[in-house]
Design an enzyme around this catalytic site. Sequence first.
Site, PDB file in Angstrom:
ATOM      1  N   PRO A   2       0.833  -1.180  -0.108  1.00 41.54           N
ATOM      2  CA  PRO A   2       0.003  -0.055   0.060  1.00 41.54           C
ATOM      3  C   PRO A   2       0.842   1.078   0.080  1.00 41.54           C
ATOM      4  O   PRO A   2       1.733   1.254   0.612  1.00 41.54           O
ATOM      5  CB  PRO A   2      -0.739  -0.196   1.218  1.00 41.54           C
ATOM      6  CG  PRO A   2      -0.620  -1.406   1.891  1.00 41.54           C
ATOM      7  CD  PRO A   2       0.788  -1.971   1.295  1.00 41.54           C
ATOM      8  N   GLU A   3       0.494   2.354  -0.707  1.00 43.46           N
ATOM      9  CA  GLU A   3       1.374   3.502  -1.007  1.00 43.46           C
ATOM     10  C   GLU A   3       0.365   4.561  -0.038  1.00 43.46           C
ATOM     11  O   GLU A   3      -0.833   4.413   0.362  1.00 43.46           O
ATOM     12  CB  GLU A   3       1.455   4.005  -2.167  1.00 43.46           C
ATOM     13  CG  GLU A   3       2.433   3.010  -3.070  1.00 43.46           C
ATOM     14  CD  GLU A   3       3.530   3.762  -3.601  1.00 43.46           C
ATOM     15  OE1 GLU A   3       3.602   5.202  -3.422  1.00 43.46           O
ATOM     16  OE2 GLU A   3       4.272   3.265  -4.371  1.00 43.46           O
TER      17      GLU A   3
END
Length: 285
Positions: A2-3
Site C-alpha cells: 500500500p502507498e
Amino acid sequence: MPELPEVEVVRRGLHEHVAGRTVAAVEVLHPRAIRRHLPGAADFAVRLTGQTLRAARRRGKYLWVDLSGGDAMLAHLGMSGQMLVQPVGAPDEKHLRVRVRFADDGPELRFVDQRTFGGLALAEIVEVDGTPLPRPVAHIARDPMDPAFDADAAVAALRRRRTEVKRALLDQTLVSGVGNIYADEALWRARLHGLRATDKLGRAKAAELLAHAAQVMHEALGEGGTSFDALYVNVNGQSGYFDRSLAVYGREDEPCRRCGTPVRREPFMNRSSYSCPRCQPRPRG
Ligand SMILES: [Zn+2]
C-alpha cells in the site's frame, strides 16, 4: 504494497467505522502479527480490551488509532495487510490475524495479512515539535499531503543530501509517504531522471518535484488509491482504481503520455523504475 493514498483511505475508513467504539474482546490468531508489541499477544489483548478507540491518524504510511487510556494502537500494513470491518459472525478470512470485538456488538475490526509483514502494536504517545505521535513514528517526516508540510524546509533538506533524487524521495526521514509508484510519477511530471544528483537540483525544480508528488497523491486519493496488488483492499474491502491514470509506472514500452516515446524500465533497489527516455534524460557521467 500500500502507498500513502491507500493508507489514507484505510485511515478514513477506520475513523468512520471504529472511532468512538469501546473494545470488548481481542483475539490474536497469529502471534507474528503482534511481534512489534514486545510484551506479547496476551498483553496486547488485555491492554486494548476496555479502551475506547478515538481518532484514526496517519503520519506518512504509518497509521494509528488514539486510545482513551492515552496510548495508541499502531498498525503496520506491511506488504499485504488489510483492515476489514465485518459483521459479527461473518466467516473468518483465510489470513485473519487479529479480531477486535466491540461492546456495542456491531461490526468487528479484523486485521487480515497473508504475508504477515504487517502487524499491530500498542505504543506510547510522545510529543515531537508540539505534535503527539506514537514513539515508533517520532522520526518520520511529514508527507507532502499533510496540511502542515513545510515545503521550503523539505526543499532545503533535499538539496543538502548528496544522493540521487529518487532515493531522496523515498527516504522517509526526509519526506514521508512517497513510495516507488508516486516517486516515478512525480519525476515524470517534473521531467527529471531519478539518478539526478539532489545537490545539483535547483531550488525551483526541487520545489516543483515535491509539489508534483503531493498532486499525484491527491489525485490518487480522489480515485480511491492505486492498487497493483490484488491483496490490497481498503477498510471495506474495495480496491483502488488509480492505476488506469498512471503516466509511466508499470507502462514499459507503452508510449509516453507527453511525447509518445516508449517508456523505459530500469532496475532500482530490487524493484523497477519507469521513466520516459526523452522527457527524462539520464544524467551524464
Ligand atoms: Zn516523454
